[in-house]
Design a protein around this motif. Structure first.
Motif, PDB file in Angstrom:
ATOM      1  N   UNK A 126       0.818  -1.213   0.000  1.00 18.01           N
ATOM      2  CA  UNK A 126       0.000   0.000   0.000  1.00 18.01           C
ATOM      3  C   UNK A 126       0.849   1.259   0.000  1.00 18.01           C
ATOM      4  N   UNK A 127       2.139   1.057   0.194  1.00 16.55           N
ATOM      5  CA  UNK A 127       3.051   2.176   0.266  1.00 16.55           C
ATOM      6  C   UNK A 127       3.241   2.821  -1.118  1.00 16.55           C
ATOM      7  N   UNK A 128       3.204   1.970  -2.157  1.00 15.50           N
ATOM      8  CA  UNK A 128       3.487   2.463  -3.509  1.00 15.50           C
ATOM      9  C   UNK A 128       2.529   3.572  -3.958  1.00 15.50           C
ATOM     10  N   UNK A 129       1.204   3.380  -3.789  1.00 12.79           N
ATOM     11  CA  UNK A 129       0.296   4.455  -4.209  1.00 12.79           C
ATOM     12  C   UNK A 129       0.518   5.770  -3.456  1.00 12.79           C
ATOM     13  N   UNK A 130       1.200   5.702  -2.318  1.00 13.15           N
ATOM     14  CA  UNK A 130       1.488   6.942  -1.607  1.00 13.15           C
ATOM     15  C   UNK A 130       2.842   7.510  -2.024  1.00 13.15           C
ATOM     16  N   UNK A 131       3.789   6.600  -2.219  1.00 15.09           N
ATOM     17  CA  UNK A 131       5.157   7.051  -2.469  1.00 15.09           C
ATOM     18  C   UNK A 131       5.318   7.636  -3.871  1.00 15.09           C
ATOM     19  N   UNK A 132       4.713   6.993  -4.877  1.00 21.25           N
ATOM     20  CA  UNK A 132       4.944   7.452  -6.244  1.00 21.25           C
ATOM     21  C   UNK A 132       4.455   8.889  -6.453  1.00 21.25           C
ATOM     22  N   UNK A 133       3.196   9.206  -6.064  1.00 22.29           N
ATOM     23  CA  UNK A 133       2.780  10.608  -6.259  1.00 22.29           C
ATOM     24  C   UNK A 133       3.653  11.586  -5.470  1.00 22.29           C
TER      25      UNK A 133
END
Lengths: 264, 571
Positions: free
Chosen positions: A187-194
């Motif tokens: 779930x970290x990816x959708x937060x980290x990329x933006x």
């Protein structure tokens, strides 16, 4: 929300030269390293608390109370397991707690929180720009000092953007409160990329704005806030130096304030 | 006097891009004149600004042909820092431009870089604090200022370097109406001080005062001349993706003589030509448009809320019922509580006191996931949520976390992409899309969960006219298909053109709520919230008409005075 730690008061601490504050903070760090007996460290902590009160930075301590408490508790609870004392209180297999190790844990807890407290008083009384200027006067090249202060400046900006991004993803059904560690990592990816993209965009615009405003790391520049060492600055530095020497004498000369002699 | 800026056959392509951002641009700006540039998104307006202060080609690399000469100096041969003494550039994004810890230091940064003495810095600081009207905020942190104040500070921070030429790139776009007004007033004042001013503006109405207007399309300046010549060519304006001035469109559609650009001019023309219209205040405006019968879907009951560490309550007792199938616009200045209220509806914020119901059930009784399927929330900046490698993955993300199977996801993604007009873009990389397309991806990704209600925060900000129209038409379609739509907006024409109901907020309370026509008839109340109706509606108000949109007005006017219309047609 106030995103900086600096508190715009006019106390004697605020009026000190940034260099004085920086060196004093380093000396105080050193003082904390002199002892590992909680009583001695408590005296230093008390002194730092006094400074915090005097400089009106207690509101920042209140803001960060949980972090400070957490640091203290962690050290207090964990350290006793990693050092061996003589007066055993409790033992289970390879784990044991002794009077000495407990006291050491207490001391480490105090030391860690006092470290943070010193930093906090410094940041509460010193502007970002003053710190940069102080560093430059102490011989740090301008580009390095500027990069440092800009990095500090950007932290709150990114924290703010991060909060918005989390809200946006939660609105799309991202559930951050459940799942095991691997699921949570996913779930970290959708937060980290933006956030990453935002950071690139933001720094790019900042770089454009800097250049457009005549920023040239190689050129000679002047400073509007020109720090000047006054008599009281030298007085403060002198007092701290004397204090530090005194404490070192207590520890090395008289072997006071020690639970574990071989340790810092 | 020679030209302040002369651009000679300038062509520039960003490295890695095939088509040039600027194509054979040839233009001149006389000293002390005021130029406004207009154009669609991607027309090269920003690139042109960057070329003027040397960011192109110094900061942005690429192939550069032609010359830009500023007061006799060639821009490409100078560093950006050196050029900052001649040209000041202010960018749209005021947040990213400010980096100091107080107003004073923000303003002194430029002069410090130029190595000026302290007394000189002090003089400029005092002088320009006064010019930008921020004396009282001298020691404040820029982050605590309002949007308009921040942008004024950004302008001030360039002014302290005392450049002769000022270039402003869409400086009002990210601001609420009050902030935009403040900044425009400052620009006007600066013009009086003998500076050369080049402004990129989003709307033709803002270019009325200019000496010259440049019209840009696909990297070229397609027309340049005095505002009256440029702004009255509606066909050309439209071909550049610009919203034509409303009154010109109206008069042309009705075949009336004259080319009014302001409400006053339009009224004077109507009076002069005795177009047989009684000026009156609107009286019996229709109420029929509000949907009284359908069941309530969003209800706020005496909701209060306050943010930690802020004394003032952000919401002070809000009562609001939104029914199924409504299209509501939520208006108000920044800080009036619009976004705070909207975030309550999808559970991102929980009320301090009072209740918030979605389909009769308090938001606290839903999980975030369950609520996301009832109330979709599209954030202002699509880039705050886009993360995936393909459009398909991005749009399907919500469904995936809801645990739907791949065939359902695939089917639904295809459906919603068709709805937002992005069919066939499944495999594209979202970051390579235009801002308007990314906005659509964000809408699609919220739509995929099929929420009954869709809330959009500033859906049109930062988009050019064409993209604004297309996203709003999309919302109109969705509304006709039964979705309840709530938009937060600063754009008055978007509200009057699309929303059937308007809610006006000020200082955490609702000060007006009703059919859009009714709300926009109350100009004094709107003025209290520092808003004013769009020009067309102001005329409609002055003439006592019902019309909110151009088409409605044309229809209404031609039915009132068919004969007059006929006569004019003969002439």
């Amino acid at each position: 929300m106030n995103i900086f730690l600096y508190l715009d008061h006019n106390t004697p601490l605020h009026r000190l030269d940034p260099r004085t504050k920086l060196v004093s903070a380093l000396i105080l760090f050193g003082c904390c390293l002199c002892f590992n007996h909680p009583l001695f460290l408590a005296v230093i902590s008390l002194g730092v608390s006094g400074l915090a009160f005097w400089s009106g930075s207690l509101s920042n301590f209140w803001r960060l109370r949980f972090i400070l408490l957490l640091l203290f508790l962690f050290s207090l609870l964990l350290w006793p397991f990693f050092v061996q004392g003589k007066t055993f209180w409790w033992a289970w297999g390879p784990f044991s707690v002794s009077r000495e190790s407990f006291l050491y844990g207490l001391a480490m807890g105090l030391r860690l929180t006092t470290f943070v407290a010193i930093g906090l008083v410094f940041l509460s009384t010193t502007r970002n720009e003053e710190m940069t200027n102080g560093l430059i006067q102490m011989g740090i090249p301008y580009p390095v000092a500027f990069a440092l202060s800009t990095a500090l400046r950007l932290v709150p900006t990114f924290v703010g953007a991060g909060a918005t991004i989390i809200q946006a993803q939660v609105s799309r059904g991202l559930d951050l409160e459940s799942g095991n560690i691997f699921k949570r990592l996913g779930k970290f990816i959708p937060q980290a990329v933006p956030l990453f993209i935002y950071a690139i965009h933001q720094t790019n615009t900042l770089a454009m704005a800097l250049e457009s405003r005549g920023f040239d790391p190689g050129a000679r520049r002047t400073f509007y806030y020109e720090p000047a060492m006054k008599k009281k600055d030298w007085l403060v530095l002198g007092s701290f130096a004397v204090l530090f020497c005194g404490l070192i004498y207590l520890r090395l000369g008289m072997a006071l304030g020690v639970v574990f002699p071989g340790r810092l | 006097m020679g030209p302040a800026i002369s651009i000679e056959q300038l062509t520039f392509s960003y490295s890695g891009k095939e088509s040039p951002a600027l194509k054979n641009v040839q233009a001149e700006v006389t000293d002390r004149s005021f130029v406004c540039a207009l154009g669609h998104g991607g027309a090269g307006k920003s690139s042109l600004c960057y070329a003027l202060n040397g960011l192109i080609p110094r900061f942005f690399r690429g192939t550069y042909q032609g010359r830009v000469v500023l007061k006799g100096k060639e821009a490409a041969q100078q560093t950006v820092a050196r050029l900052s003494k001649e040209v000041g550039l202010i960018l749209q994004d005021f947040e990213a431009q400010l980096f100091s810890t107080n107003v004073e230091l923000e303003l002194t940064f430029g002069p410090e870089n130029h190595g000026l003495s302290r007394p000189e810095i002090e003089r400029r600081l005092t002088h320009y604090l006064n010019v930008i009207g921020l004396e009282a905020f001298r020691h404040r942190q820029p982050a605590t200022l309002s949007g308009g104040q921040k942008q004024r500070l950004a302008i001030g921070s360039v002014l302290t370097m005392e450049p002769d030429i000022l270039v402003m790139d869409e400086v009002t776009t990210d601001l609420d109406p009050r902030g935009a007004e403040e900044v425009l007033a400052l620009a006007q004042a600066l013009r009086q001080t003998g500076r050369t001013l080049l402004m990129v503006v989003p709307e033709p109405e803002m270019a009325l005062e200019a000496d010259q207007v440049w019209l840009m399309r696909e990297g070229e300046i397609v027309a340049q001349g005095p505002p009256l010549d440029i702004l009255t060519d509606l066909k050309r304006l439209k071909s550049c993706g610009i919203k034509p001035p409303s009154f010109l469109e109206l008069f042309q559609a009705l075949n009336w003589p004259g080319q009014p650009l302001t409400v006053e001019q339009a009224l004077a023309l109507i009076r002069d030509h005795r177009l047989d219209l009684q000026e009156s205040t609107p009286s019996s405006l229709s109420m029929a448009q509000i949907q009284e019968n359908s069941p309530p879907i969003l209800q706020a009951e005496a909701v209060t809320f306050h943010y930690p560490q802020i004394q003032e309550k952000a919401l002070q007792g809000i009562d609001l019922t939104i029914r199924e199938g409504e299209f509501v616009a939520l208006l108000g200045q920044n800080g009036s509580g619009k976004t705070t209220l909207a975030k309550h509806f999808n559970g991102l914020l929980k009320p301090g006191t009072g209740r918030l119901l979605v389909q009769g059930k308090p938001t606290s009784a839903y999980s975030h996931q369950a609520l996301a399927q009832k109330v979709g929330y599209v954030f202002q900046n699509p880039d705050h949520q886009i993360f995936a490698r393909t459009v398909e993955e991005e749009v399907g993300f919500g469904l995936k976390v809801l645990g739907r199977d791949t065939t359902t996801i695939k089917k639904r993604v295809t459906e919603v992409l068709e709805v937002v007009g992005l069919e066939g873009s499944e495999k594209r990389l979202p970051f390579t899309l235009t801002k308007g397309e990314r906005q659509r991806v964000a809408v699609a990704s919220v739509l995929a969960a099929q929420p009954q209600v869709i809330i959009l925060d500033e859906p049109t900000t930062g988009l050019d006219y064409e993209h604004q129209v297309s996203i709003m038409n999309l919302l109109k379609d969705l509304n006709q298909k039964g979705h309840t739509i709530l938009i937060i907006t600063h754009s008055m024409w978007v509200a009057t053109e699309y929303a059937r109901r308007t809610v006006l907020m000020k200082d955490g309370t609702i000060i007006l709520d009703g059919p859009t026509r009714r709300v926009f008839a109350q100009e004094t109340k709107l003025a209290q919230a520092a808003l004013s109706p769009p020009p067309l509606v102001r005329l409609s108000n002055a003439l006592g008409l019902e019309a909110l949109t151009l088409d409605q007005m044309v229809a209404e006017l031609s039915s009132i005075i068919p004969q007059r219309n006929q006569e004019n047609k003969k002439i």
